[in-house]
Design a protein around this motif. Structure first.
Motif, short mmCIF file in Angstrom:
data_model
loop_
_atom_site.label_atom_id
_atom_site.label_comp_id
_atom_site.label_asym_id
_atom_site.label_seq_id
_atom_site.Cartn_x
_atom_site.Cartn_y
_atom_site.Cartn_z
N GLY A 196 -27.18 -14.96 9.58
CA GLY A 196 -26.00 -15.57 8.96
C GLY A 196 -25.84 -15.23 7.49
N ASP A 197 -26.94 -14.98 6.79
CA ASP A 197 -26.90 -14.58 5.39
C ASP A 197 -27.60 -13.22 5.28
N PRO A 198 -26.87 -12.14 5.56
CA PRO A 198 -27.52 -10.83 5.63
C PRO A 198 -28.14 -10.37 4.32
N ASP A 199 -27.63 -10.86 3.19
CA ASP A 199 -28.19 -10.44 1.90
C ASP A 199 -29.60 -10.97 1.69
N SER A 200 -29.98 -11.98 2.44
CA SER A 200 -31.34 -12.52 2.30
C SER A 200 -32.36 -11.74 3.13
N LEU A 201 -31.88 -10.77 3.91
CA LEU A 201 -32.76 -9.97 4.76
C LEU A 201 -33.04 -8.62 4.11
N SER A 202 -34.27 -8.17 4.22
CA SER A 202 -34.59 -6.82 3.76
C SER A 202 -33.92 -5.82 4.69
N GLU A 203 -33.81 -4.58 4.26
CA GLU A 203 -33.19 -3.57 5.12
C GLU A 203 -33.98 -3.34 6.39
N SER A 204 -35.31 -3.46 6.32
CA SER A 204 -36.09 -3.31 7.55
C SER A 204 -35.84 -4.48 8.49
N SER A 205 -35.62 -5.68 7.95
CA SER A 205 -35.27 -6.83 8.79
C SER A 205 -33.87 -6.68 9.38
N GLN A 206 -32.95 -6.11 8.59
CA GLN A 206 -31.61 -5.85 9.11
C GLN A 206 -31.68 -4.86 10.26
N THR A 207 -32.47 -3.81 10.10
CA THR A 207 -32.64 -2.82 11.15
C THR A 207 -33.25 -3.45 12.39
N GLY A 208 -34.25 -4.30 12.20
CA GLY A 208 -34.87 -5.01 13.32
C GLY A 208 -33.89 -5.92 14.03
N ALA A 209 -33.04 -6.59 13.26
CA ALA A 209 -32.04 -7.49 13.85
C ALA A 209 -31.02 -6.70 14.68
N ILE A 210 -30.66 -5.51 14.21
CA ILE A 210 -29.73 -4.66 14.96
C ILE A 210 -30.36 -4.27 16.30
N GLY A 211 -31.62 -3.89 16.27
CA GLY A 211 -32.32 -3.53 17.51
C GLY A 211 -32.46 -4.70 18.47
N LEU A 212 -32.85 -5.86 17.93
CA LEU A 212 -32.99 -7.06 18.76
C LEU A 212 -31.66 -7.46 19.36
N LEU A 213 -30.61 -7.47 18.55
CA LEU A 213 -29.28 -7.82 19.04
C LEU A 213 -28.85 -6.88 20.17
N GLY A 214 -29.06 -5.60 19.97
CA GLY A 214 -28.69 -4.62 21.00
C GLY A 214 -29.43 -4.84 22.30
N GLU A 215 -30.72 -5.13 22.20
CA GLU A 215 -31.53 -5.36 23.40
C GLU A 215 -31.07 -6.61 24.15
N VAL A 216 -30.85 -7.69 23.42
CA VAL A 216 -30.46 -8.95 24.05
C VAL A 216 -29.05 -8.86 24.65
N VAL A 217 -28.12 -8.27 23.90
CA VAL A 217 -26.75 -8.13 24.42
C VAL A 217 -26.75 -7.22 25.65
N GLY A 218 -27.52 -6.14 25.59
CA GLY A 218 -27.61 -5.25 26.75
C GLY A 218 -28.13 -5.96 27.99
N ASP A 219 -29.16 -6.79 27.83
CA ASP A 219 -29.69 -7.56 28.95
C ASP A 219 -28.69 -8.60 29.42
N ALA A 220 -28.03 -9.28 28.49
CA ALA A 220 -27.08 -10.34 28.84
C ALA A 220 -25.86 -9.78 29.56
N ALA A 221 -25.46 -8.55 29.23
CA ALA A 221 -24.27 -7.96 29.84
C ALA A 221 -24.40 -7.84 31.35
N LYS A 222 -25.63 -7.75 31.84
CA LYS A 222 -25.85 -7.63 33.29
C LYS A 222 -25.40 -8.89 34.02
N HIS A 223 -25.44 -10.04 33.35
CA HIS A 223 -25.11 -11.31 33.98
C HIS A 223 -23.73 -11.81 33.58
#
Length: 188
Positions: free
Chosen positions: A23-50
């Motif tokens: 919710g506050d992206p400026d409080s995240l380091s760039e490596s955390s932002q990158t990790g969040a992008i990966g996590l979001l992609g994985e979860v959305v990809g799994d959720a799309a199946k249902h």
């Protein structure tokens, strides 16, 4: 992620958590932002199946929107990353893939003519399951931008020619996903 591929409820819970964390992206380091992008992609990809319900889609879109405001995608950083080529394409590709999976999940189980949309500050997404009668309208964003005024032959080609007069078999429903994203230079 454990459980997100087998339960829509688990995916919803994880997506709401990721949304809260980003919710506050400026409080995240760039490596955390990158990790969040990966996590979001994985979860959305799994959720799309249902399938993804409206509230979960809004939460995922809010997360994408927050991440697009993050320093990782800030205009000066994007220009620097564009020079790196592959790194920028990878991040943009991950976001584009996530948005594509979100669109797929939003219209899972839909029939021809149904559509869903979600709009945030940095993302406008429309997903349609089209049939021959609705295919033309599916290629537009609210501003009129996007893939507009395609020739009929291109729209028919999207259905494998199934809308052509005299075509054998039932007309094919086609999923159309149109998105506009801030600070991303990639397509799916």
């Amino acid at each position: 992620l454990v459980g997100t591929g087998s339960s829509a409820a688990a995916a919803t819970q994880v997506l709401f958590t990721v949304s809260t964390l980003t919710g506050d992206p400026d409080s995240l380091s760039e490596s955390s932002q990158t990790g969040a992008i990966g996590l979001l992609g994985e979860v959305v990809g799994d959720a799309a199946k249902h399938g993804i319900d409206d509230d979960t889609a809004a939460s995922a879109a809010d997360t994408v929107s927050s991440l697009l405001d993050a320093s990782l995608f800030a205009s000066g950083m994007v220009d620097a990353r564009r020079a790196l080529g592959a790194a920028n394409a990878d991040l943009g590709g991950q976001i584009a893939g996530t948005v594509g999976a979100l669109a797929t999940g939003m219209i899972a189980g839909a029939y021809g003519g149904q559509n869903k949309s979600v709009v945030t500050d940095n993302l406008e997404l429309r997903a349609f399951r089209t049939d021959c009668g609705t295919r033309d309208a599916a290629f537009r964003l609210s501003s009129g931008a996007g893939v507009t005024d395609l020739p009929a032959s291109a729209l028919d080609a999207a259905g494998g020619g199934s809308c052509d007069a005299g075509a054998a078999g039932a007309p094919a429903d086609v999923d159309v996903k149109v998105a506009r994203l801030k600070n991303v230079y990639a397509s799916e």
